[in-house]
Design a protein around this motif. Structure first.
Motif, PDB file in Angstrom:
ATOM      1  N   UNK A   1      15.759   4.013  10.535  1.00 58.11           N
ATOM      2  CA  UNK A   1      14.583   3.268   9.775  1.00 58.11           C
ATOM      3  C   UNK A   1      14.681   2.954   8.958  1.00 58.11           C
ATOM      4  N   UNK A   2      13.897   1.116   8.631  1.00 60.23           N
ATOM      5  CA  UNK A   2      13.407   0.572   7.839  1.00 60.23           C
ATOM      6  C   UNK A   2      12.497   0.351   7.236  1.00 60.23           C
TER       7      UNK A   2
ATOM      8  N   UNK B   1      22.805   2.731  -4.739  1.00 59.46           N
ATOM      9  CA  UNK B   1      23.899   1.415  -4.519  1.00 59.46           C
ATOM     10  C   UNK B   1      23.982   0.473  -4.918  1.00 59.46           C
ATOM     11  N   UNK B   2      22.475   0.066  -5.668  1.00 61.16           N
ATOM     12  CA  UNK B   2      22.107  -1.301  -6.518  1.00 61.16           C
ATOM     13  C   UNK B   2      21.848  -0.386  -7.365  1.00 61.16           C
ATOM     14  N   UNK B   3      20.779   0.317  -7.995  1.00 63.68           N
ATOM     15  CA  UNK B   3      20.405   0.211  -9.226  1.00 63.68           C
ATOM     16  C   UNK B   3      19.225   0.327  -9.044  1.00 63.68           C
ATOM     17  N   UNK B   4      18.552  -0.270  -8.257  1.00 63.34           N
ATOM     18  CA  UNK B   4      17.311  -0.334  -7.829  1.00 63.34           C
ATOM     19  C   UNK B   4      16.517   0.549  -7.817  1.00 63.34           C
ATOM     20  N   UNK B   5      15.340   0.293  -8.391  1.00 60.42           N
ATOM     21  CA  UNK B   5      14.169   1.859  -8.145  1.00 60.42           C
ATOM     22  C   UNK B   5      13.020   1.809  -7.868  1.00 60.42           C
ATOM     23  N   UNK B   6      12.499   1.578  -6.222  1.00 57.57           N
ATOM     24  CA  UNK B   6      11.642   1.344  -5.951  1.00 57.57           C
ATOM     25  C   UNK B   6      10.991   1.818  -4.740  1.00 57.57           C
ATOM     26  N   UNK B   7       9.511   1.773  -5.211  1.00 62.97           N
ATOM     27  CA  UNK B   7       8.458   3.150  -4.679  1.00 62.97           C
ATOM     28  C   UNK B   7       8.369   2.117  -2.709  1.00 62.97           C
ATOM     29  N   UNK B   8       9.130   3.289  -1.547  1.00 61.20           N
ATOM     30  CA  UNK B   8       8.559   3.359  -0.572  1.00 61.20           C
ATOM     31  C   UNK B   8       7.483   3.526   0.117  1.00 61.20           C
ATOM     32  N   UNK B   9       6.691   3.038   0.354  1.00 62.80           N
ATOM     33  CA  UNK B   9       5.652   3.794   1.671  1.00 62.80           C
ATOM     34  C   UNK B   9       5.122   3.101   2.845  1.00 62.80           C
ATOM     35  N   UNK B  10       6.406   2.172   3.311  1.00 65.34           N
ATOM     36  CA  UNK B  10       6.236   1.397   4.840  1.00 65.34           C
ATOM     37  C   UNK B  10       7.253   1.246   5.538  1.00 65.34           C
ATOM     38  N   UNK B  11       6.520   1.406   6.556  1.00 68.29           N
ATOM     39  CA  UNK B  11       7.624   0.914   8.010  1.00 68.29           C
ATOM     40  C   UNK B  11       8.311  -0.359   8.318  1.00 68.29           C
ATOM     41  N   UNK B  12       9.268  -0.518   8.190  1.00 68.99           N
ATOM     42  CA  UNK B  12       9.028  -1.853   9.381  1.00 68.99           C
ATOM     43  C   UNK B  12      10.292  -2.040   9.878  1.00 68.99           C
ATOM     44  N   UNK B  13      10.731  -1.001  10.701  1.00 68.71           N
ATOM     45  CA  UNK B  13      11.484  -1.162  12.051  1.00 68.71           C
ATOM     46  C   UNK B  13      11.833   0.502  12.344  1.00 68.71           C
ATOM     47  N   UNK B  14      12.401   1.076  13.295  1.00 65.16           N
ATOM     48  CA  UNK B  14      12.785   1.418  13.612  1.00 65.16           C
ATOM     49  C   UNK B  14      13.912   1.310  15.199  1.00 65.16           C
ATOM     50  N   UNK B  15      14.983   2.193  14.903  1.00 62.15           N
ATOM     51  CA  UNK B  15      16.062   1.710  15.489  1.00 62.15           C
ATOM     52  C   UNK B  15      17.090   2.607  16.214  1.00 62.15           C
ATOM     53  N   UNK B  16      17.022   2.941  16.761  1.00 61.28           N
ATOM     54  CA  UNK B  16      17.793   4.204  17.715  1.00 61.28           C
ATOM     55  C   UNK B  16      19.039   2.844  17.881  1.00 61.28           C
ATOM     56  N   UNK B  17      20.109   4.280  17.633  1.00 61.64           N
ATOM     57  CA  UNK B  17      21.711   3.552  17.593  1.00 61.64           C
ATOM     58  C   UNK B  17      22.225   4.748  18.801  1.00 61.64           C
TER      59      UNK B  17
ATOM     60  N   UNK C   1      18.476  -5.713  13.700  1.00 62.28           N
ATOM     61  CA  UNK C   1      17.642  -5.161  13.031  1.00 62.28           C
ATOM     62  C   UNK C   1      16.390  -5.951  11.892  1.00 62.28           C
ATOM     63  N   UNK C   2      17.634  -6.588  11.198  1.00 58.40           N
ATOM     64  CA  UNK C   2      17.117  -7.353  10.254  1.00 58.40           C
ATOM     65  C   UNK C   2      16.132  -8.262  10.325  1.00 58.40           C
ATOM     66  N   UNK C   3      16.360  -8.845  11.826  1.00 55.41           N
ATOM     67  CA  UNK C   3      15.516 -10.502  12.533  1.00 55.41           C
ATOM     68  C   UNK C   3      14.107 -10.097  12.560  1.00 55.41           C
ATOM     69  N   UNK C   4      14.092  -8.728  13.308  1.00 54.85           N
ATOM     70  CA  UNK C   4      12.926  -7.574  13.368  1.00 54.85           C
ATOM     71  C   UNK C   4      12.429  -7.623  12.003  1.00 54.85           C
ATOM     72  N   UNK C   5      13.199  -6.559  10.893  1.00 53.62           N
ATOM     73  CA  UNK C   5      12.509  -6.493   9.752  1.00 53.62           C
ATOM     74  C   UNK C   5      11.411  -7.537   9.301  1.00 53.62           C
ATOM     75  N   UNK C   6      12.481  -8.880   9.945  1.00 55.90           N
ATOM     76  CA  UNK C   6      11.244  -9.662   9.086  1.00 55.90           C
ATOM     77  C   UNK C   6      10.459 -10.774  10.023  1.00 55.90           C
ATOM     78  N   UNK C   7      10.419 -10.004  11.182  1.00 57.51           N
ATOM     79  CA  UNK C   7       9.711 -10.720  12.036  1.00 57.51           C
ATOM     80  C   UNK C   7       7.868  -9.368  12.054  1.00 57.51           C
ATOM     81  N   UNK C   8       8.811  -7.985  11.721  1.00 62.45           N
ATOM     82  CA  UNK C   8       6.959  -6.861  11.930  1.00 62.45           C
ATOM     83  C   UNK C   8       6.201  -6.995  11.051  1.00 62.45           C
TER      84      UNK C   8
END
Length: 155
Positions: free
Chosen positions: A90-91, A63-79, A135-142
């Motif tokens: 999973x964020x 979607x963006x061309x970014x290649x990032x290594x993801x090793x940590x979660x910030x939030x889990x959201x059930x919809x 969802x983003x606000x929780x990710x910012x805070x955690x």
């Protein structure tokens, strides 16, 4: 020992794998899908048996061309189910990138995206649906939680 009853009819799992990326100014990376109102975090559904952190990284790159290594979660959201089937989102923490990091969004006819951009935190309520802002606000805070794959931290 494998119990065949557990595998006979496993539940359908819809797993959303999203990525939270900020630039050095603190702006949040969002994409603009043509199939819904408002901006959202980059990401998408995991394929069958695809580790969620890899699905999130795959979607972020596509979607963006970014290649990032993801090793940590910030939030889990059930919809719960409404317009879409229910899912667990999973964020993942994509970290911070330089302000001048180029974004490469594929053409709309291939990606379903109208674009991607970094948005200042104070403007999020103006460009996102309330549930997306929450969802983003929780990710910012955690603080982050490590991503495990079979009990081991992802490499």
């Amino acid at each position: 020992m494998r119990d065949p009853r557990l595998l006979a009819k496993p539940p359908v799992t819809r797993l959303g794998c999203l990525v939270f990326v900020r630039n050095r100014r603190g702006d949040v990376l969002l994409v603009n899908p043509d199939y819904m109102d408002g901006l959202i975090l980059p990401g998408g559904a995991a394929n069958t048996n695809e580790p969620p952190h890899r699905a999130a990284a795959r979607h972020l790159h596509a979607e963006t061309g970014l290649n990032l290594r993801l090793t940590h979660l910030l939030a889990v959201d059930f919809t719960p189910a409404d317009r879409y089937l229910e899912r667990l989102n999973l964020v993942f923490d994509g970290g911070t990138v330089r302000d001048d990091t180029p974004l490469t969004v594929p053409p709309q006819h291939r990606s379903g995206l109208l674009g991607a951009r970094f948005v200042p935190v104070r403007e999020l309520p103006d460009v996102m649906a309330p549930a997306q802002v929450a969802r983003v606000t929780e990710a910012l805070a955690n603080r982050t939680l490590p991503v495990l794959l079979h009990g081991q931290r992802t490499a």
